[in-house]
Design a protein around this motif. Structure first.
Motif, PDB file in Angstrom:
ATOM      1  N   HIS A 182       0.827  -1.203   0.000  1.00 39.68           N
ATOM      2  CA  HIS A 182       0.000   0.000   0.000  1.00 39.68           C
ATOM      3  C   HIS A 182       0.867   1.260   0.000  1.00 39.68           C
ATOM      4  CE1 HIS A 182      -3.803  -2.114   1.815  1.00 39.68           C
ATOM      5  NE2 HIS A 182      -3.580  -2.417   0.553  1.00 39.68           N
ATOM      6  N   CYS A 183       1.891   1.268   0.846  1.00 41.14           N
ATOM      7  CA  CYS A 183       2.758   2.445   0.946  1.00 41.14           C
ATOM      8  C   CYS A 183       3.479   2.730  -0.364  1.00 41.14           C
ATOM      9  CB  CYS A 183       3.784   2.250   2.063  1.00 41.14           C
ATOM     10  SG  CYS A 183       3.089   2.321   3.729  1.00 41.14           S
ATOM     11  N   TRP A 188       2.125   7.672  -6.199  1.00 36.56           N
ATOM     12  CA  TRP A 188       1.086   7.706  -7.236  1.00 36.56           C
ATOM     13  C   TRP A 188      -0.164   8.407  -6.723  1.00 36.56           C
ATOM     14  CZ3 TRP A 188       2.059   7.218 -12.047  1.00 36.56           C
ATOM     15  CH2 TRP A 188       3.039   6.330 -12.515  1.00 36.56           C
ATOM     16  N   ALA A 189      -0.503   8.191  -5.449  1.00 34.68           N
ATOM     17  CA  ALA A 189      -1.682   8.841  -4.876  1.00 34.68           C
ATOM     18  C   ALA A 189      -1.512  10.362  -4.854  1.00 34.68           C
ATOM     19  CB  ALA A 189      -1.939   8.318  -3.463  1.00 34.68           C
ATOM     20  N   VAL A 202      -7.518   6.992 -14.803  1.00 30.10           N
ATOM     21  CA  VAL A 202      -6.997   6.417 -16.051  1.00 30.10           C
ATOM     22  C   VAL A 202      -5.794   5.498 -15.833  1.00 30.10           C
ATOM     23  CG1 VAL A 202      -7.836   8.380 -17.399  1.00 30.10           C
ATOM     24  CG2 VAL A 202      -5.481   8.391 -16.535  1.00 30.10           C
ATOM     25  N   TYR A 203      -5.219   5.515 -14.628  1.00 26.36           N
ATOM     26  CA  TYR A 203      -4.058   4.630 -14.422  1.00 26.36           C
ATOM     27  C   TYR A 203      -3.905   4.132 -12.983  1.00 26.36           C
ATOM     28  CZ  TYR A 203       0.681   2.794 -14.335  1.00 26.36           C
ATOM     29  OH  TYR A 203       1.763   1.961 -14.169  1.00 26.36           O
ATOM     30  N   VAL A 204      -3.823   5.034 -12.010  1.00 24.09           N
ATOM     31  CA  VAL A 204      -3.405   4.643 -10.662  1.00 24.09           C
ATOM     32  C   VAL A 204      -4.389   3.678 -10.008  1.00 24.09           C
ATOM     33  CG1 VAL A 204      -2.776   5.450  -8.356  1.00 24.09           C
ATOM     34  CG2 VAL A 204      -2.185   6.824 -10.370  1.00 24.09           C
ATOM     35  N   PHE A 208      -3.715  -0.107  -8.957  1.00 26.63           N
ATOM     36  CA  PHE A 208      -3.773  -0.456  -7.541  1.00 26.63           C
ATOM     37  C   PHE A 208      -4.721  -1.629  -7.295  1.00 26.63           C
ATOM     38  CE2 PHE A 208      -5.782   0.303  -3.304  1.00 26.63           C
ATOM     39  CZ  PHE A 208      -4.672   0.033  -2.528  1.00 26.63           C
ATOM     40  N   TYR A 209      -5.901  -1.590  -7.885  1.00 25.08           N
ATOM     41  CA  TYR A 209      -6.868  -2.676  -7.688  1.00 25.08           C
ATOM     42  C   TYR A 209      -6.341  -3.991  -8.269  1.00 25.08           C
ATOM     43  CZ  TYR A 209     -10.623   0.236  -5.826  1.00 25.08           C
ATOM     44  OH  TYR A 209     -11.386   1.048  -5.021  1.00 25.08           O
TER      45      TYR A 209
END
Length: 246
Positions: A182-183, A188-189, A202-204, A208-209
């Motif tokens: 997660h970190c 990206w967050a 559109v990407y992050v 992540f999912y």
């Protein structure tokens, strides 16, 4: 197999490359429904509260409005819980084969709405109670229960309490691994936030999912390999190590 963060993220990037359009669509559908439902229920809450306040019974209109808004906000939260679980399940299924986006609604379609809601509420309740013992115990339990929604989505017939118990078993030795995963998305967050989450959609977020789905399969496979769980109970014997194409 163990837990390999580098491999998980590499697989997630490859998944996104091969499923860019559907990955973005899945997020747009989820966000569109949740935002639309939130706005709709807020309007209903406003109308209900205004009507109650203007009904000639002497109620404070602002208090009635707030009460109506809270009630309907809670209702929309309940309504979209199975959709959040369905989104996770769509990513889990999609890492093996092309899966229609309609699978996001499987828990509504197949009559498992109440089970999904019950699982989500039970996770929230347990996490809240542990959080009363300060932040760290609550955070630890967040990771202990983190796989319960995947488990419930994969096998909706598992009782909520059993899904949580299986998650706790699977996460033994992996809570820190998942925390670090997660970190690793923190940068990206931040980038997503300064683009008003356009980059996120559109990407992050798809990236992540997908990483969460690959992590779930690795954690599940590791727990099965050490004899802590039975794959038959969770997934009817479906093996990640034998069927994964990434």
């Amino acid at each position: 197999m163990g837990f390999d963060r580098i491999r998980i993220k590499s697989n997630a990037r490859l998944f996104y490359k091969n499923n860019t359009g559907t990955s973005i669509c899945s997020l747009l559908i989820y966000l569109g429904i949740t935002m639309g439902a939130t706005i709709a229920f807020a309007l209903i809450g406003f109308i209900t509260g205004f009507a109650a306040g203007a009904g000639g019974r002497g109620e404070d209109p602002s208090a009635a409005f707030m009460a109506g808004t809270y009630i309907f906000s809670f209702a929309v939260g309940i309504a979209i819980m199975p959709l959040a679980m369905g989104l996770l399940n769509w990513y889990r299924l999609s890492i093996y084969e092309k899966t229609p986006l309609s699978e996001m609604f499987c828990l509504y379609r197949d009559g498992h709405f109440l089970g999904a809601v019950g699982t989500t509420l039970l996770i929230s309740l347990y996490t809240y109670l542990w959080s009363l013992l300060f932040v760290i115990p609550g955070l630890i339990k967040v990771y202990s229960y983190s796989q319960a929604m995947f488990i419930k989505a994969e096998n909706p017939n598992i009782p909520a309490s059993r899904a949580i118990e299986l998650s706790k078993i699977m996460m033994e030795g992996h809570k820190w691994d998942l925390f670090i995963l997660h970190c690793s998305f923190f940068g990206w967050a931040l980038l997503s936030s300064i683009t008003y989450n356009i980059l996120g959609i559109v990407y992050v977020f798809p990236y992540f999912y997908a990483a969460l789905a690959f992590a779930y399969e690795e954690i599940k496979a590791d727990a099965a390999a050490r004899g802590a769980i039975s794959l038959d109970e969770i997934s009817g014997g479906f093996s990640y190590t034998e069927n994964n194409n990434y």
